[in-house]
Design an enzyme around this catalytic site. Structure first.
Site, PDB file in Angstrom:
ATOM      1  N   SER A 160      43.488  49.190  41.683  1.00  0.00           N
ATOM      2  CA  SER A 160      44.780  49.006  42.354  1.00  0.00           C
ATOM      3  C   SER A 160      45.256  50.194  43.176  1.00  0.00           C
ATOM      4  O   SER A 160      46.197  50.062  43.959  1.00  0.00           O
ATOM      5  CB  SER A 160      45.842  48.646  41.315  1.00  0.00           C
ATOM      6  N   HIS A 216      53.986  37.323  38.398  1.00  0.00           N
ATOM      7  CA  HIS A 216      55.124  38.205  38.613  1.00  0.00           C
ATOM      8  C   HIS A 216      56.292  37.520  39.300  1.00  0.00           C
ATOM      9  O   HIS A 216      57.340  38.130  39.528  1.00  0.00           O
ATOM     10  CB  HIS A 216      54.698  39.403  39.491  1.00  0.00           C
ATOM     11  N   CYS A 247      50.937  43.963  41.430  1.00  0.00           N
ATOM     12  CA  CYS A 247      50.665  42.528  41.514  1.00  0.00           C
ATOM     13  C   CYS A 247      49.430  42.257  42.382  1.00  0.00           C
ATOM     14  O   CYS A 247      49.394  42.603  43.567  1.00  0.00           O
ATOM     15  CB  CYS A 247      51.876  41.812  42.108  1.00  0.00           C
TER      16      CYS A 247
END
Length: 605
Positions: A327, A370, A383
């Protein structure tokens, strides 16, 4: 009584032969005299010089190798006085027969392995037989004294003053500093044309190898009179050597030590960069090895142990490994989407926990989703679905272009030491994989998976660039502050990204919320949890808990601090450890808390 015809004929034949003999004698005498005149008169100077050369030799004087120091002048690599054993092959009455027994006896006295003896024998064959060949250095006074007692039984062997390279930090900075080693047969093919001597140690990796020619200095020379077997009788003249310069690195020994302690019992790496200058403050790879064991040649047993160790202590994970960033790479995608005008800070994407790409279903790390999230919320809560969607709309070529704009691959001084990242695009896949690019691969790249591969140097550099607003290229040596970097995007985009990264740490919903810094220092960062293999899920789509350690996710955390006046960027990578917020971020917190305790940041204006 007259001479008969036959007798007269014999006398004439004999007379002719005598005349021929005399002529030949005169001719040979003239040739010898002429040659003697040529040698003694005409070419006297040349042969006198040649005779002088036969008893005069030029022996190198080795300079002191430059030391390595950190930014505060603390020693990282130094030269300690020691003794070395040398062998002059010509001093052996029968080199072929005597070499092996002498080496074996030395080996028995000094604990050499059969492999050591074989290596020394091979190097002896490469050496000038009339010059001393350095076999082994690093002997202390006691070892040299014990050996000196038996020298009379070891023809050709001498003990000489020497210097031994010593690394005070031991394993703590081995992958960056590297180590010295003796020239072996493969090395000799490279170094002989460059004027090196078999006795000179050379850098084998890291900075020692990168700056070998600079640290080495310039050899001096002794003109000496020698015996027929090369033993020095007297010194005729001397040209002093020029010592190698000391190199002051940007490295901070305290920060390096703090990160080593914080990474204890972990496989991974950590890199820190001084944002104003680009100076490399720390470069840690764990587990490590002791470079002091390498200086005089590591034993085959130890070498095999390191190579068979499943934790790979010789692997430089900070700069030579390549791993999916997870991420953390979402910063690139968010930056690209805002800069291209594809989204605004208020653009929202709904995350249900999964995302359809063609006939394939991709999942978010949060199974229940989310909900509706903006770009800032997507970065704070990491996310996946938001970035699947935005990444597909950007396209892989645009993502790759912004990764380059953020400095990924612009390695500065570290370029020879660090592998380039793999930032794929359509052309890359066509060349490397001989296949077209597919949309699902773009979605995976957008969350730092798939073909995207980086290491901690790349991610620390990217975070420094984000903090500074211009590309920061790492430097190894301590220098004056760098000039203003050319902005890579407008300030509005930079503010959105930095605000989001600050909330990753400071927000109660942030993935690094447990790693806030002490004493009110604000840190901005991004966690990453990178899959090593496709995650196993049950029939309800939930991740299975029992995952073998060898395929456990990699943990990442990249950050900069303080937020208002960025001074330091850091990246921590922990292999097969799980979640970045749980495993990597606490390492950065521990090191940065100690750093800012020593270097308090300026008060906000």
């Amino acid at each position: 009584m007259g001479i008969g015809r036959e007798e007269w004929r014999q006398r004439e034949t004999l007379r002719g032969r005598l005349i021929l003999f005399y002529l030949l004698f005169v001719l040979v005498t003239l040739v010898l005299v002429g040659r003697l005149v040529q040698l003694q008169v005409i070419e006297a100077d040349r042969y006198q010089a040649a005779a002088r050369q036969n008893r005069i030799d030029l022996l190198p004087i080795y300079p002191a190798r430059g030391q390595l120091l950190d930014r505060y002048n603390r020693l990282l690599a130094e030269n300690d006085p020691a003794f070395a054993i040398t062998l002059t092959p010509a001093a052996l009455p029968s080199f072929k027969e005597q070499l092996q027994p002498i080496l074996e006896r030395l080996g028995a006295m000094l604990g050499w392995t059969p492999e050591d003896v074989a290596d020394f024998a091979e190097r002896s064959k490469l050496a000038n037989p009339f010059r001393p060949l350095r076999l082994k250095g690093g002997l202390d006074w006691d070892a040299a004294s014990r050996l000196a007692i038996d020298l009379y039984e070891l023809p050709g062997i001498e003990i000489v003053a020497d210097a031994r390279r010593y690394y005070p930090m031991g394993p703590a900075a081995a992958h960056l500093l590297g180590y010295l080693g003796r020239i072996n047969a493969p090395d000799w093919r490279r170094f002989e044309p460059e004027g090196y001597d078999l006795n000179e140690p050379v850098g084998k990796m890291g900075i020692e190898r990168l700056d070998q020619d600079l640290l080495r200095g310039v050899n001096g020379m002794r003109e000496v009179e020698v015996t027929a077997v090369g033993r020095v009788v007297k010194e005729v003249s001397r040209t002093p050597p020029k010592d190698g310069p000391d190199l002051h690195l940007a490295l901070d020994l305290d920060l390096q030590s703090d990160l080593v302690k914080a990474m204890a019992n972990r496989r991974g790496a950590a890199v820190a960069i001084d944002i104003p200058t680009g100076g490399l403050l720390a470069y840690v790879s764990t587990p490590s090895f002791d470079p002091n064991q390498m200086v005089e040649g590591v034993s085959l047993v130890q070498w095999r142990a390191w190579n068979r160790d499943a934790n790979l202590p010789l692997l430089d994970r900070a700069g030579r490994g390549l791993y999916p960033p997870g991420s953390i790479f979402k910063i690139v995608v968010a930056w690209a989407a805002l800069a291209e005008g594809l989204i605004t800070p208020s653009t929202r994407v709904h995350c249900s926990g999964s995302y359809e790409v063609g006939d394939r279903t991709l999942f978010c790390w949060k199974h229940d989703g989310h909900g509706s999230v903006s770009v800032e919320q997507a970065l704070v809560q990491s996310c996946d679905v938001f970035f699947y969607d935005v990444g597909l709309r950007l396209g892989i070529d645009t993502i790759a272009r912004y990764a380059e704009a953020l400095g990924l691959g612009a390695l500065g001084d570290l370029d020879p030491l660090v592998k380039d990242p793999v930032i794929p695009n359509r052309a890359w896949k066509q060349v490397v994989k001989k296949a077209p690019w597919f949309p699902g691969e773009t979605a995976l790249a957008a969350i730092g998976q798939g073909y995207v591969l980086v290491n901690p140097v790349h991610m620390a550099q990217m975070m420094a660039t984000v903090a500074r607003g211009g590309v920061v290229k790492p430097i190894l040596l301590e220098r004056s502050p760098a000039g203003d970097a050319e902005p890579i995007v407008d300030d509005d985009v930079a503010r959105v990204i930095r605000r989001a990264l600050t909330q990753v740490v400071e927000s109660p919903y942030g993935t690094a919320r447990k790693s806030k810094l002490e004493n009110g220092v604000l840190m901005a960062g991004k966690t990453g949890t990178a899959q090593v293999v496709s995650i196993l899920r049950d029939e309800d789509g939930k991740p299975m808990r029992d995952v073998p350690p060898a395929v456990e996710d990699h943990a990442w955390f990249a950050a900069f601090a303080p937020v208002d006046h960025p001074q330091i960027a850091i990246c921590v990578f922990v292999a097969h450890a799980g979640h970045g917020g749980e495993e990597a971020a606490p390492v950065a917190k521990r090191a940065l808390d100690a750093y800012f305790a020593r270097h308090p940041p300026p008060s906000p204006d």
